[in-house]
Design an enzyme around this catalytic site. Structure first.
Site, PDB file in Angstrom:
ATOM      1  N   ALA A  62       0.156 -50.175  49.270  1.00  0.00           N
ATOM      2  CA  ALA A  62       1.189 -50.038  48.524  1.00  0.00           C
ATOM      3  C   ALA A  62       1.514 -48.719  48.378  1.00  0.00           C
ATOM      4  O   ALA A  62       0.922 -47.764  48.782  1.00  0.00           O
ATOM      5  CB  ALA A  62       0.957 -50.495  46.924  1.00  0.00           C
ATOM      6  N   GLY A 101      -3.052 -53.040  49.765  1.00  0.00           N
ATOM      7  CA  GLY A 101      -2.091 -53.828  50.034  1.00  0.00           C
ATOM      8  C   GLY A 101      -2.059 -54.136  51.428  1.00  0.00           C
ATOM      9  O   GLY A 101      -1.614 -55.312  51.790  1.00  0.00           O
ATOM     10  N   GLU A 104      -4.458 -56.678  52.076  1.00  0.00           N
ATOM     11  CA  GLU A 104      -4.069 -57.523  51.440  1.00  0.00           C
ATOM     12  C   GLU A 104      -2.927 -58.518  52.275  1.00  0.00           C
ATOM     13  O   GLU A 104      -3.104 -59.702  52.445  1.00  0.00           O
ATOM     14  CB  GLU A 104      -3.633 -57.523  49.903  1.00  0.00           C
ATOM     15  N   GLU A 124      -8.460 -49.448  46.077  1.00  0.00           N
ATOM     16  CA  GLU A 124      -7.624 -49.412  44.632  1.00  0.00           C
ATOM     17  C   GLU A 124      -8.277 -48.648  43.606  1.00  0.00           C
ATOM     18  O   GLU A 124      -7.936 -48.084  42.849  1.00  0.00           O
ATOM     19  CB  GLU A 124      -7.044 -50.462  44.311  1.00  0.00           C
TER      20      GLU A 124
HETATM   21  N1  3HC Z   1       1.561 -44.579  49.275  1.00  0.00           N
HETATM   22  C1  3HC Z   1       2.365 -43.464  49.331  1.00  0.00           C
HETATM   23  N2  3HC Z   1       2.161 -42.076  49.943  1.00  0.00           N
HETATM   24  C2  3HC Z   1       0.855 -42.156  50.577  1.00  0.00           C
HETATM   25  C3  3HC Z   1      -0.180 -43.338  50.541  1.00  0.00           C
HETATM   26  C4  3HC Z   1       0.306 -44.325  49.602  1.00  0.00           C
HETATM   27  N3  3HC Z   1      -0.353 -45.672  49.632  1.00  0.00           N
HETATM   28  N4  3HC Z   1      -1.264 -43.062  51.434  1.00  0.00           N
HETATM   29  C5  3HC Z   1      -0.992 -41.729  51.782  1.00  0.00           C
HETATM   30  N5  3HC Z   1       0.500 -41.410  51.313  1.00  0.00           N
HETATM   31  C6  3HC Z   1       0.866 -40.198  51.750  1.00  0.00           C
HETATM   32  C7  3HC Z   1       0.015 -38.884  51.379  1.00  0.00           C
HETATM   33  O1  3HC Z   1       0.339 -38.577  49.920  1.00  0.00           O
HETATM   34  C8  3HC Z   1       0.564 -37.817  52.275  1.00  0.00           C
HETATM   35  O2  3HC Z   1       1.626 -37.363  51.735  1.00  0.00           O
HETATM   36  P1  3HC Z   1       2.005 -35.720  51.846  1.00  0.00           P
HETATM   37  O3  3HC Z   1       1.777 -35.530  53.516  1.00  0.00           O
HETATM   38  O4  3HC Z   1       3.352 -35.662  51.408  1.00  0.00           O
HETATM   39  O5  3HC Z   1       1.048 -35.060  50.998  1.00  0.00           O
HETATM   40  C9  3HC Z   1       0.535 -38.636  53.502  1.00  0.00           C
HETATM   41  O6  3HC Z   1       0.833 -39.700  53.411  1.00  0.00           O
HETATM   42  C10 3HC Z   1      -0.572 -38.348  54.332  1.00  0.00           C
HETATM   43  O7  3HC Z   1      -1.526 -38.941  53.778  1.00  0.00           O
HETATM   44  P2  3HC Z   1      -3.324 -38.010  54.122  1.00  0.00           P
HETATM   45  O8  3HC Z   1      -2.725 -36.663  53.860  1.00  0.00           O
HETATM   46  O9  3HC Z   1      -3.916 -38.782  53.059  1.00  0.00           O
HETATM   47  O10 3HC Z   1      -3.707 -38.708  55.384  1.00  0.00           O
HETATM   48  P3  3HC Z   1      -4.681 -38.855  56.045  1.00  0.00           P
HETATM   49  O11 3HC Z   1      -4.706 -38.955  57.441  1.00  0.00           O
HETATM   50  O12 3HC Z   1      -5.921 -37.740  55.644  1.00  0.00           O
HETATM   51  O13 3HC Z   1      -5.439 -40.115  55.275  1.00  0.00           O
HETATM   52  C11 3HC Z   1      -5.274 -42.389  54.486  1.00  0.00           C
HETATM   53  C12 3HC Z   1      -4.690 -41.394  55.834  1.00  0.00           C
HETATM   54  C13 3HC Z   1      -6.705 -42.851  54.716  1.00  0.00           C
HETATM   55  C14 3HC Z   1      -4.237 -43.455  54.679  1.00  0.00           C
HETATM   56  C15 3HC Z   1      -5.231 -41.697  53.116  1.00  0.00           C
HETATM   57  O14 3HC Z   1      -3.838 -41.279  52.874  1.00  0.00           O
HETATM   58  C16 3HC Z   1      -5.399 -42.798  52.110  1.00  0.00           C
HETATM   59  O15 3HC Z   1      -6.561 -42.913  51.737  1.00  0.00           O
HETATM   60  N6  3HC Z   1      -4.392 -43.227  51.403  1.00  0.00           N
HETATM   61  C17 3HC Z   1      -4.384 -44.098  50.265  1.00  0.00           C
HETATM   62  C18 3HC Z   1      -4.941 -45.335  50.440  1.00  0.00           C
HETATM   63  C19 3HC Z   1      -4.909 -46.268  49.339  1.00  0.00           C
HETATM   64  O16 3HC Z   1      -5.396 -45.941  48.172  1.00  0.00           O
HETATM   65  N7  3HC Z   1      -4.342 -47.527  49.410  1.00  0.00           N
HETATM   66  C20 3HC Z   1      -4.330 -48.413  48.152  1.00  0.00           C
HETATM   67  C21 3HC Z   1      -3.012 -48.072  47.738  1.00  0.00           C
HETATM   68  S1  3HC Z   1      -3.193 -48.912  45.954  1.00  0.00           S
HETATM   69  C22 3HC Z   1      -2.416 -50.527  46.564  1.00  0.00           C
HETATM   70  O17 3HC Z   1      -2.324 -50.973  47.592  1.00  0.00           O
HETATM   71  C23 3HC Z   1      -2.272 -51.537  45.247  1.00  0.00           C
HETATM   72  C24 3HC Z   1      -2.188 -53.027  45.909  1.00  0.00           C
HETATM   73  O18 3HC Z   1      -3.583 -53.609  45.744  1.00  0.00           O
HETATM   74  C25 3HC Z   1      -1.246 -53.767  45.064  1.00  0.00           C
END
Ligand code: 3HC
Ligand code: NAI
Length: 679
Positions: A62, A101, A104, A124
């Protein structure tokens, strides 16, 4: 152009997301996906659908930036339900990281194929949440509860090959043929009498798993996650996949998700996520600033820090030359490095071959001239300015022009070191934390003349060696150690008010810190800097050392220790402290655990405010990143500055005044305006 595009490949509709950098499932993506599914349903010539992503990854989750804002439909659960309800089979073609997500969405698809290099996970929990778009109900139905539970509760992604083994992925394909393979797979299932629907599956749900199974899991896995709320909620949600029908399980998931989403812990952990990423951005550096190549590193001193620092580079594949003054010290240092690698190998972190390769990259030497061709030299010699200056003068004369010279000093002034060289623009601090091969934090200390390219190179290098780096200005103790000092003063003052060291330490461990100031002192050794010959019992520490209570190494310090290094309060120490407190004349006080905590932590926040005011840290969230990654500050409170924001800066100011501290004008001003440190 829309973030979701569609094209027909014969009878297959290929739906492609293009939402850089990580294809987060923001509103436009969700709406586009819903439209694409509707388009396919309305077109008789389409028989199957492939969902894929352009760029570096499949949907990484998400869009976290939308959290806390008013939701705009369609919601992710609605989109996933629509995908699952499609009469035409939907295939997810996964590359990069299918996270949260994103996974998912894939679980809502009827089939999943993945590039061999892909990773899949539900992280998450690391944001203080649980999968809120059906993940806790669909994943157990697809892979079984035993495989799903750790994925949901711990949040670590699994490689595609593992995903295939547990039935999460139907087929692994070559990385460079993902879309074609997706289309071919989709075509191969057209005409099947039915397609698997994750929410309707029951074949993998083992209804015999009950309390005993979940309690055992809690016992083994939750200990490390003490204080975090989300893991327990994750367990309850997965449990619902056994106990409840799908629709009711989803209701339970939504309820738990809602509770977590509105809680302080998730807000704190989301702050931590963005804080770490913000920390890597250095203010005022032109975008076209080059990153200098670092092909070979030199290290001075093979002691506690030098050895650990060397391991970072060796592990990352960068050759290291390590210098000592005497053969014995050199041999000892190298032996410790080898032992550390072997211990990690025994725990399965490295293969024997990898250990050998790392050790092959290490060149021990007693000759400083062997450092001449290094691109970066880091000194980790004794913490004395005269020693540091001597080392920098010699290095400057020997090491090739254009190479970076760095100090691992904990407190000393890097500008003074730079001043003895003819290349001050190539000098900076690289402050690692002990044990340097383990701790994630690196403080990059920007000296007055450090060149932008040198800072940018240090930041890029920190990523390469797996560190979280934060830029600090030159001040005594930089960001982290500087804030430790007022905490220690507050702790010492409390002893003189008749508060026991264990009451002080417990207040911090109850808060979530790994240890308190007196446990830390016992661990480091109370005799660090103590002068036996001239000790006259003037301080509590003097008396403890004189009685050979020098910390864990002598089996006693502020505490008594058993053979397993478990601490117990000491009657003797209690008496020593009582005598000092009585001499100091103040009336004995009694504080609640919360008050002790505030007396310790508010002065840290105050110091943090001064650091910001002086421009020694670029942003408040950098300070939070330092304390979480360098000192074990509990991430679920967001770090000292975020914690202060959550309790209110006016509360902190009032507390500081009541405890007799001078309040930083920067903090007082923010509090008066009702502002926060973090936006
Ligand atoms: N939403 C919004 N922005 C995000 C994002 C997300 N889910 N994931 C990454 N970004 C952004 C980062 O903030 C960063 O922004 P910036 O360049 O402005 O600083 C940019 O994308 C690149 O991210 P990274 O520097 O972390 O890039 P990497 O290549 O090192 O890593 C990744 C990529 C492994 C995808 C890592 O970004 C990550 O782990 N992201 C989060 C994944 C996550 O937690 N997903 C679950 C979200 S909650 C959810 O899905 C709820 C659902 O169940 C309803
Ligand atoms: P240490 O005493 O374990 O190691 C220092 C080593 O440097 C010794 O082996 C010594 O023989 C060697 N040495 C001294 N002068 C030398 C020279 N001219 N050339 C080559 N080798 C020389 O000390 P430690 O703990 O590793 O600290 C080193 C530096 O790192 C200090 O500046 C310290 O403040 C800093 N630091 C220490 C941390 C810790 O927790 N120990 C944490 C972060 C920084």
């Amino acid at each position: 152009m829309s973030v979701i595009s569609t094209r027909k490949d014969g009878d297959v509709l290929v739906v492609t997301s293009k939402n850089p950098p990580v294809n987060a499932l923001g509103q436009a993506v969700r709406a586009g996906l819903a439209d694409a599914i509707a388009q396919a349903a309305a077109d008789d010539t389409i028989k199957a659908i492939v969902i894929t992503c352009e760029g570096r990854t499949f949907f990484a989750g998400a869009d976290i930036t939308e959290f806390g804002k008013p939701p705009v439909g369609p919601s992710l659960p609605e989109v996933i339900d629509a995908i699952e309800a499609s009469a035409k089979p939907v295939v997810a073609a996964i590359h990069g990281t299918a996270l949260g997500g994103g996974l998912e969405v894939a679980l809502g698809c009827h089939y999943r194929i993945a590039a061999a290099s892909a990773k899949l996970g539900l992280p998450e929990v690391k944001l203080g949440l649980l999968p809120g778009a059906g993940g806790t109900q669909r994943l157990p139905r697809v892979v079984g509860v035993e495989a799903a539970l750790p994925m949901v509760v711990k949040g670590d992604p699994i490689p595609a090959a593992t995903a295939e083994r547990i039935g999460l992925v139907d087929k692994l394909v070559a990385d460079d043929q993902l879309t074609e393979s997706g289309v071919a797979f989709a075509r191969s299932v057209i005409g099947a009498s039915s397609h698997p629907v994750s929410s309707a599956r029951t074949d993998k749900i083992d209804t015999s798993l009950g309390d005993a199974f979940f309690d055992e899991f809690r016992k083994t896995e939750l200990r490390r996650l003490k204080g975090f709320e989300a893991p327990e909620a994750c367990i309850q949600a997965v449990r619902a996949a056994i106990d409840l029908p799908f629709a009711d399980g989803i209701k339970r998931e939504r309820e738990l998700f809602g509770q977590l989403m509105t809680g302080t812990q998730s807000a704190a952990l989301r702050h931590v996520f963005f804080a770490e990423r913000a920390a890597s951005k250095i203010d005022g550096i032109p975008a076209d600033t080059p990153v200098l190549p670092i092909a070979k590193v030199g290290i001075l001193g093979a002691g506690t820090m030098g050895g650990g620092i060397a391991m970072n580079f060796l592990t990352a594949g960068i050759p290291v030359t390590i210098l000592e003054r005497e053969q014995a010290a050199l041999d000892r240092g190298v032996a410790i490095i080898r032992k550390n690698y072997e211990r990690s190998a025994a725990r399965g972190k490295f293969t024997t071959d990898q250990v050998a390769q790392c050790m092959d990259r290490l060149t021990p030497t007693l000759e400083m001239t062997d450092l001449a061709d290094c691109d970066l030299v880091i000194e980790a010699v004794f913490e004395h300015m005269e020693v540091k200056k001597e080392v920098f003068t010699k290095l400057d004369a020997i090491v090739k022009p254009g190479a970076i010279l760095a100090s691992n000093t904990s407190y000393l002034n890097v500008d003074e070191m730079a001043a003895v060289t003819k290349r001050p623009e190539y000098v900076l601090g690289l402050h690692f934390f002990s044990p340097a091969n383990v701790m994630r934090l690196l403080e990059i200390v920007k000296a007055a003349k450090t060149a932008p390219a040198v800072l940018k190179t240090a930041m890029a290098l920190s990523k390469k060696i797996g560190k979280v780096a934060v830029v600090s200005g030159v001040c005594h103790g930089f960001i982290g150690n500087r804030m430790l000092s007022p905490r220690q003063q507050a702790a010492n003052a409390m002893l003189m008010q008749g508060i026991a060291p264990w009451a002080v330490d417990d207040a911090l461990t109850d808060f979530g810190m790994p240890m308190g100031p007196f446990q830390m002192a016992d661990l480091a050794g109370l005799d660090l800097g103590w002068d036996k010959a001239n000790s006259k019992g003037e301080t509590i520490r003097d008396v403890l050392c004189e009685r050979d209570r020098r910390g864990q190494k002598t089996g006693k310090g502020f505490y008594d220790y058993d053979e397993n290094r478990r601490r117990t309060p000491s009657k003797e120490v209690e008496e020593i402290i009582a005598a000092f407190a009585a001499k100091s004349g103040g009336a004995a006080q009694s504080f609640t655990s919360e008050e002790i905590r505030d007396r310790l932590l508010f002065p840290m926040v105050n110091e943090g405010a001064k650091i910001l005011d002086e421009g020694m840290a670029q942003r408040a969230s950098d300070i939070d990143t330092v304390w979480i990654n360098g000192y074990g500050w509990p991430a679920y409170t967001g770090g000292p500055m975020f914690w202060a924001d959550t309790i209110g800066l006016d509360t902190v100011v009032a507390g500081l005044k009541a405890f007799g501290h001078e309040v930083s004008p920067y903090l007082a001003d923010k509090a008066a305006k009702g502002e926060r440190f973090n936006g």
